[in-house]
Design a protein around this motif. Structure first.
Motif, PDB file in Angstrom:
ATOM      1  N   GLY A 365       0.906  -1.460  -0.093  1.00 14.63           N
ATOM      2  CA  GLY A 365       0.324   0.122  -0.179  1.00 14.63           C
ATOM      3  C   GLY A 365       1.008   1.572   0.462  1.00 14.63           C
ATOM      4  O   GLY A 365       2.012   1.276   0.483  1.00 14.63           O
ATOM      5  N   ASN A 366       0.192   1.961  -0.252  1.00 14.95           N
ATOM      6  CA  ASN A 366       0.655   3.351  -0.153  1.00 14.95           C
ATOM      7  C   ASN A 366      -0.183   4.619   0.223  1.00 14.95           C
ATOM      8  O   ASN A 366      -1.641   4.880   0.062  1.00 14.95           O
ATOM      9  CB  ASN A 366       1.735   4.118  -1.487  1.00 14.95           C
ATOM     10  CG  ASN A 366       0.942   4.181  -2.948  1.00 14.95           C
ATOM     11  OD1 ASN A 366       0.269   5.032  -3.304  1.00 14.95           O
ATOM     12  ND2 ASN A 366       0.305   3.137  -3.749  1.00 14.95           N
ATOM     13  N   THR A 367       0.249   5.375   0.785  1.00 15.35           N
ATOM     14  CA  THR A 367      -1.002   6.813   1.596  1.00 15.35           C
ATOM     15  C   THR A 367      -0.055   8.331   0.926  1.00 15.35           C
ATOM     16  O   THR A 367       0.979   8.255   0.888  1.00 15.35           O
ATOM     17  CB  THR A 367      -1.276   6.357   2.631  1.00 15.35           C
ATOM     18  OG1 THR A 367      -0.128   7.002   3.475  1.00 15.35           O
ATOM     19  CG2 THR A 367      -1.863   5.017   2.745  1.00 15.35           C
ATOM     20  N   SER A 368      -0.866   9.239   0.971  1.00 17.51           N
ATOM     21  CA  SER A 368      -0.711  10.112   0.757  1.00 17.51           C
ATOM     22  C   SER A 368      -1.694  11.364   1.552  1.00 17.51           C
ATOM     23  O   SER A 368      -2.728  11.213   1.194  1.00 17.51           O
ATOM     24  CB  SER A 368       0.022  10.724  -0.508  1.00 17.51           C
ATOM     25  OG  SER A 368      -2.127  10.548  -1.392  1.00 17.51           O
ATOM     26  N   SER A 369      -1.500  11.973   2.136  1.00 12.27           N
ATOM     27  CA  SER A 369      -2.147  13.399   2.516  1.00 12.27           C
ATOM     28  C   SER A 369      -1.277  14.419   2.573  1.00 12.27           C
ATOM     29  O   SER A 369      -0.180  15.072   2.937  1.00 12.27           O
ATOM     30  CB  SER A 369      -2.437  12.762   3.989  1.00 12.27           C
ATOM     31  OG  SER A 369      -1.314  13.027   4.699  1.00 12.27           O
ATOM     32  N   ASN A 370      -2.323  15.463   2.932  1.00  9.80           N
ATOM     33  CA  ASN A 370      -2.223  16.794   2.855  1.00  9.80           C
ATOM     34  C   ASN A 370      -3.217  17.935   3.338  1.00  9.80           C
ATOM     35  O   ASN A 370      -3.957  17.491   3.288  1.00  9.80           O
ATOM     36  CB  ASN A 370      -1.735  17.676   2.205  1.00  9.80           C
ATOM     37  CG  ASN A 370      -2.466  17.899   0.248  1.00  9.80           C
ATOM     38  OD1 ASN A 370      -3.674  19.040   0.227  1.00  9.80           O
ATOM     39  ND2 ASN A 370      -2.688  16.751  -0.670  1.00  9.80           N
ATOM     40  N   ASN A 371      -2.737  19.023   4.626  1.00  8.72           N
ATOM     41  CA  ASN A 371      -4.186  19.621   4.306  1.00  8.72           C
ATOM     42  C   ASN A 371      -3.034  20.918   4.826  1.00  8.72           C
ATOM     43  O   ASN A 371      -1.860  21.472   4.779  1.00  8.72           O
ATOM     44  CB  ASN A 371      -4.327  19.166   6.055  1.00  8.72           C
ATOM     45  CG  ASN A 371      -3.333  19.259   6.867  1.00  8.72           C
ATOM     46  OD1 ASN A 371      -2.522  18.714   7.162  1.00  8.72           O
ATOM     47  ND2 ASN A 371      -3.675  20.101   8.417  1.00  8.72           N
ATOM     48  N   PHE A 372      -4.374  22.405   4.352  1.00  5.95           N
ATOM     49  CA  PHE A 372      -3.842  23.670   5.303  1.00  5.95           C
ATOM     50  C   PHE A 372      -4.958  24.284   5.436  1.00  5.95           C
ATOM     51  O   PHE A 372      -5.997  23.751   5.973  1.00  5.95           O
ATOM     52  CB  PHE A 372      -3.943  23.901   2.644  1.00  5.95           C
ATOM     53  CG  PHE A 372      -3.526  26.048   3.185  1.00  5.95           C
ATOM     54  CD1 PHE A 372      -2.890  26.047   3.888  1.00  5.95           C
ATOM     55  CD2 PHE A 372      -5.268  26.954   3.087  1.00  5.95           C
ATOM     56  CE1 PHE A 372      -2.074  27.116   3.277  1.00  5.95           C
ATOM     57  CE2 PHE A 372      -4.883  28.075   2.659  1.00  5.95           C
ATOM     58  CZ  PHE A 372      -3.810  28.454   3.897  1.00  5.95           C
ATOM     59  N   VAL A 373      -4.239  25.128   6.497  1.00 11.12           N
ATOM     60  CA  VAL A 373      -4.920  25.464   7.692  1.00 11.12           C
ATOM     61  C   VAL A 373      -4.627  26.943   7.813  1.00 11.12           C
ATOM     62  O   VAL A 373      -3.175  27.602   6.930  1.00 11.12           O
ATOM     63  CB  VAL A 373      -4.658  25.231   9.213  1.00 11.12           C
ATOM     64  CG1 VAL A 373      -5.317  25.922   9.717  1.00 11.12           C
ATOM     65  CG2 VAL A 373      -5.023  23.264   9.527  1.00 11.12           C
ATOM     66  N   PHE A 374      -5.455  28.175   7.354  1.00 11.97           N
ATOM     67  CA  PHE A 374      -5.461  29.454   7.960  1.00 11.97           C
ATOM     68  C   PHE A 374      -6.232  29.676   9.322  1.00 11.97           C
ATOM     69  O   PHE A 374      -7.301  29.635   8.668  1.00 11.97           O
ATOM     70  CB  PHE A 374      -6.197  30.210   6.043  1.00 11.97           C
ATOM     71  CG  PHE A 374      -5.676  31.471   6.355  1.00 11.97           C
ATOM     72  CD1 PHE A 374      -4.668  32.197   6.560  1.00 11.97           C
ATOM     73  CD2 PHE A 374      -6.841  32.561   6.663  1.00 11.97           C
ATOM     74  CE1 PHE A 374      -4.515  33.906   6.346  1.00 11.97           C
ATOM     75  CE2 PHE A 374      -6.724  34.106   6.629  1.00 11.97           C
ATOM     76  CZ  PHE A 374      -5.782  34.401   6.704  1.00 11.97           C
ATOM     77  N   ASN A 375      -5.336  31.276   9.809  1.00 11.81           N
ATOM     78  CA  ASN A 375      -5.750  30.888  10.712  1.00 11.81           C
ATOM     79  C   ASN A 375      -6.094  32.763  11.338  1.00 11.81           C
ATOM     80  O   ASN A 375      -4.832  32.981  10.942  1.00 11.81           O
ATOM     81  CB  ASN A 375      -5.735  30.515  11.802  1.00 11.81           C
ATOM     82  CG  ASN A 375      -5.957  31.109  13.633  1.00 11.81           C
ATOM     83  OD1 ASN A 375      -7.222  30.992  14.112  1.00 11.81           O
ATOM     84  ND2 ASN A 375      -5.585  31.814  14.038  1.00 11.81           N
ATOM     85  N   THR A 376      -6.575  33.419  11.601  1.00 10.06           N
ATOM     86  CA  THR A 376      -6.437  35.287  11.649  1.00 10.06           C
ATOM     87  C   THR A 376      -7.221  35.481  12.966  1.00 10.06           C
ATOM     88  O   THR A 376      -8.160  34.944  13.214  1.00 10.06           O
ATOM     89  CB  THR A 376      -6.760  35.909  11.181  1.00 10.06           C
ATOM     90  OG1 THR A 376      -6.650  36.849  11.170  1.00 10.06           O
ATOM     91  CG2 THR A 376      -8.686  35.742  10.704  1.00 10.06           C
TER      92      THR A 376
END
Length: 801
Positions: A365-376
């Motif tokens: 198996g292979n996995t990939s993930s990404n996440n982006f967070v913007f906060n003010t």
């Protein structure tokens, strides 16, 4: 006249000589108060050191009125450092003790709140590794050698009351459900897998970790406790940062860089990290199945290898628009990639010990993930007494893709053809988090009133495609029974208010939070689940008393909720192991917990000891449970299994016999009692144990040493998870005026991590044993670059008698 002058000079000379000979007449005293409101701060940590020394000579804690006093000081120039949980530390430089002025009264030393501090005077800080408050335990990352060159997952293993399982999931000991927050925002809204996020978050970017068993009302009521990871904000005047690289003997590497620049009214921070991990494990499990007409066994042996890499990138801007207004903007991006392969051997053995079937399985198996967070976050000081208005918004998006293949071959029966299955799972999340908070001192700035509103929106899309390979046509065909798409929507609107009363060492706080929850989800098969919207009320009370300059006692009560999340609700079937399948339950209801905590603290000059006694009771507890069907296949799912009563005793202490040696430790005993109406096998009770001891020493030649030892043994609804003793050692040495730091650490050098679990149901008994490659030696180098201005604090003259 000349004789009189000579006599005065002679007497003065004798006085100066007497003071120089008697090296214990110097005194430094003062009072620690809040910058906003002027209230005294009991039990603040005050350390005095020689002006150019790194280590303090003495450490003291303020009494219930915020007062401190150092005596027996020799003539010389000293430096004072004051720190307390949730406040920015304060440093007073160049305190001169002389014969003419042996008693230095520093007057009022004002600490500013670290959450909204616009004019810092802190240049450096020297905190203890662990700080204990009434409702929070703080682990200061920068004070630990073992924290350097690691990730958030590694740090959490060293934090009191926190336990991390083999998959990297962190929970508060004795609590069944724990939320992980980052800078006060729930991280499970930022990623589909919290363990992936923690595994790429570098320790050099983290300031501290807070463990809150009774979180303030402004935090979400979900979970029985909160682990809050506070990121560094770089509040040092000027330009500073570090570059670090580390490598382990097993092939793991970690590189990160952080830099910040603070001008007159703004601060800009940038950071990035990359890590690579190598994992190896072996496990074996033995399951005995009991049926009316027969008994048979399933034995399973597994070997697994994995490689993963990931990056973390962060940027933030902190801008003091005016003396009353502050704006903070942050953005972060995380990514993970992984490859894994494993082999499984399955044995079916009859009651006569005859092998009926033998199956081999190869998994890739292979996995990939990404996440982006913007906060003010925006903060506005409404007046000079400390009233403030805060507003914040967080927007996040993340995706996860996993592709796995299962190749199965059979020896028995001989006519059964091999199979090849491919699972493609895509997960996407979108979330919005908004909060508005008002905080105001009342009644002569003694008490505080706070209230606000918050809104959380979460959307989850989980698409699972399962395909079976046709060896004749050499094509993959969709498996309709296992393929499915799960859509989840969650809306939570909250309002809260709290009042904090403080006087003469007493502190009392009452709070109420109300949440309106609206959840719905459906499947691509046409099934729709509309949960009726519901209101929930969460009161919390706490009472604390500081007395006799060395004792504190606290009592708290709170109500929390454990909402079923999409991983527990999603009915998609995971048949990676066809003899042990799992799936979620869309019919789950939220569970409510009432919990009471009693804390007693005793503080000496070189030590502290804090016992914590807790009791909690929960109805409709959400737990994963397991059962075996008549075909011998084990199935596990979630359900509201019944009630759970938990009683725990946690002992936390630290001891510092000298200014260069310190030790800290914690020991916890947790008794759980499950009662269930759906399955008699869940009527269990047992005792869990968690313990840890740490030791650190400052050695000659700018060298430091740190070591820790921990052990966990936990009970659950159907059995027990038992871990082995885990050890860690770290040695650090500084070069080139402390700008270059070399470190070597050893994790489990004597033995790899061993785990064992057992579980039992109405018709089965199972035991599992596992070994993972936790034993590793890591080398790291860190270069620190600093261009910092120094802010000196004016020392007020002693008050006139």
């Amino acid at each position: 006249m000349k004789r009189i002058i000579c006599c005065c000079i002679f007497i003065l000379t004798l006085h100066l000589y007497s003071f120089a000979q008697n090296n214990n007449n110097g005194i430094i005293r003062g009072k620690v108060v809040e910058q906003e409101g002027g209230l005294p701060i009991p039990f603040a940590v005050v350390a005095v050191s020689e002006n150019n020394a790194e280590q303090p000579l003495f450490t003291f804690q303020t009494d219930e009125n915020g007062l401190f006093k150092f005596t027996n000081l020799k003539p010389g120039t000293y430096k004072l450092k004051v720190s307390y949980v949730s406040y920015t530390p304060l440093i007073v430089n160049e305190i001169a003790i002389t014969a003419a002025s042996p008693d230095k009264n520093l007057g009022l030393l004002k600490l500013a709140s670290s959450q909204n501090n616009l004019n810092e005077v802190v240049i450096t800080q020297d905190k203890p590794v662990i700080e204990i408050g009434a409702d929070v335990i703080t682990y200061n990352v920068g004070s630990s050698i073992l924290a350097e060159g690691s990730t958030a997952t590694d740090l959490l293993k060293e934090v009191p009351m926190v336990q991390v399982d083999i998959d990297g999931n962190a929970t508060i000991a004795g609590k069944r459900s724990t939320r992980v927050f980052i800078d006060g925002k729930p991280s499970d809204y930022m990623t589909s897998n919290i363990a992936d996020l923690l595994n790429v978050l570098p320790s050099d970017a983290i300031e501290k970790i807070e463990v809150m068993t009774n979180p303030p009302a402004k935090y979400s009521a979900d979970g029985e406790g909160i682990i809050n990871i506070v990121m560094k904000k770089g509040f040092k005047v000027g330009f500073n940062g570090n570059v670090s690289i580390s490598a382990g003997l097993q092939g793991n590497t970690n590189a990160n860089a952080n830099a910040s620049y603070k001008g007159q009214n703004y601060n800009l921070s940038l950071g990035g990290a990359y890590r690579k991990n190598v994992g190896k494990s072996n496990s074996e499990s033995y399951r005995t199945n009991f049926f009316p007409d027969t008994t048979f066994y399933y034995n399973q042996f597994n070997q697994a290898n994995s490689k993963s890499d990931g990056g973390n990138f962060r940027t933030s801007l902190d801008w003091d628009i005016t003396k009353q207004q502050n704006l903070r903007v942050t953005a972060s991006f995380n990514l993970n990639n992984g490859d894994n392969e494993s082999g499984n051997d399955f044995y079916y053995i009859s009651e006569e010990n005859i092998t009926k079937r033998l199956r081999n399985q190869i998994n890739t198996g292979n996995t990939s993930s990404n996440n982006f967070v913007f906060n003010t976050d925006y903060n506005f000081k409404l007046d000079t007494i400390g009233s403030k208005l805060s507003a914040g918004i967080t927007v996040g998006t993340n995706s996860n893709n996993s592709l796995r293949s299962f190749h199965r071959s059979y020896a028995f029966p001989a006519n059964l053809n091999p199979t090849l299955q491919q699972n493609d799972n895509e997960i996407g999340n979108r979330n919005i988090n908004f909060n508005l908070d008002y905080d105001k001192p009342v009644f002569n700035k003694r008490d505080r009133l706070e209230f606000g509103i918050a809104y959380n929106y979460r959307k989850n899309d989980n698409n699972q495609l399962v395909e079976d390979y046709n060896f004749k046509t050499q094509q993959y065909n969709t498996n309709i029974k296992l393929s499915n798409q799960f859509f989840y929507n969650e809306n939570i609107l909250a309002a809260y208010g709290s009042y904090n009363y403080r006087k003469n060492g007493w502190s009392a706080k009452a709070a109420l939070r109300s949440e309106y929850t609206n959840v719905n989800f459906d499947l691509s098969t046409g099934q729709t689940y509309n949960v009726d919207p519901y209101f929930s009320f969460f009161p919390s009370l706490s009472l604390n008393r500081y007395f006799r300059k060395r004792y504190n006692i606290g009592l708290s009560y709170s109500v929390r909720i454990n909402r079923p999340r999409e991983n527990a609700l999603n009915p998609q079937i995971n048949n990676a192991d066809t003899l042990n399948i799992s799936y979620g339950n869309p019919h789950l209801n939220p569970s409510f917990t009432h919990q009471v905590d009693l804390t007693f603290g005793v503080f000496g000059k070189n030590w502290s000891f804090t016992p914590r006694l807790s009791y909690s009771t929960a109805k409709g507890v959400i737990e994963r449970y397991r059962f075996v069907k008549s075909n011998g296949v084990s199935e596990s799912t979630f359900d509201n299994v019944g009630s759970n009563d938990n009683m725990s005793l946690m002992l936390i202490g630290n001891y510092r016999p000298t200014k260069t040696i310190s030790a800290n430790g914690n020991f916890g005993v947790f008794r759980s009692k499950y009662r269930s109406d759906i399955n008699n096998s869940l009527n269990k009770e047992g005792v869990s144990i968690r313990s840890r001891i740490g030791f650190s020493a400052q050695l000659p030649y700018k060298t430091a040493f740190e070591a820790s030892l921990s052990y966990n043994n936990n009970v659950n609804a159907q059995g027990r998870n038992k871990g082995s003793v885990n050890t860690s050692f770290g040695l650090r040495k500084s070069f080139l005026k402390n700008n270059l730091i070399a470190r070597i650490s050893a994790n489990d050098p004597f033995r790899a991590s061993h785990t064992s679990t057992y579980s039992e149901g109405l018709n089965f008994y199972s035991q599992s044993y596992g070994v993972s490659n936790s034993n590793n030696v890591t080398f790291s180098l860190t270069w620190r670059f600093t261009r910092i201005k120094t802010n000196k604090v004016e020392i007020p003259p002693p008050p006139k008698n």
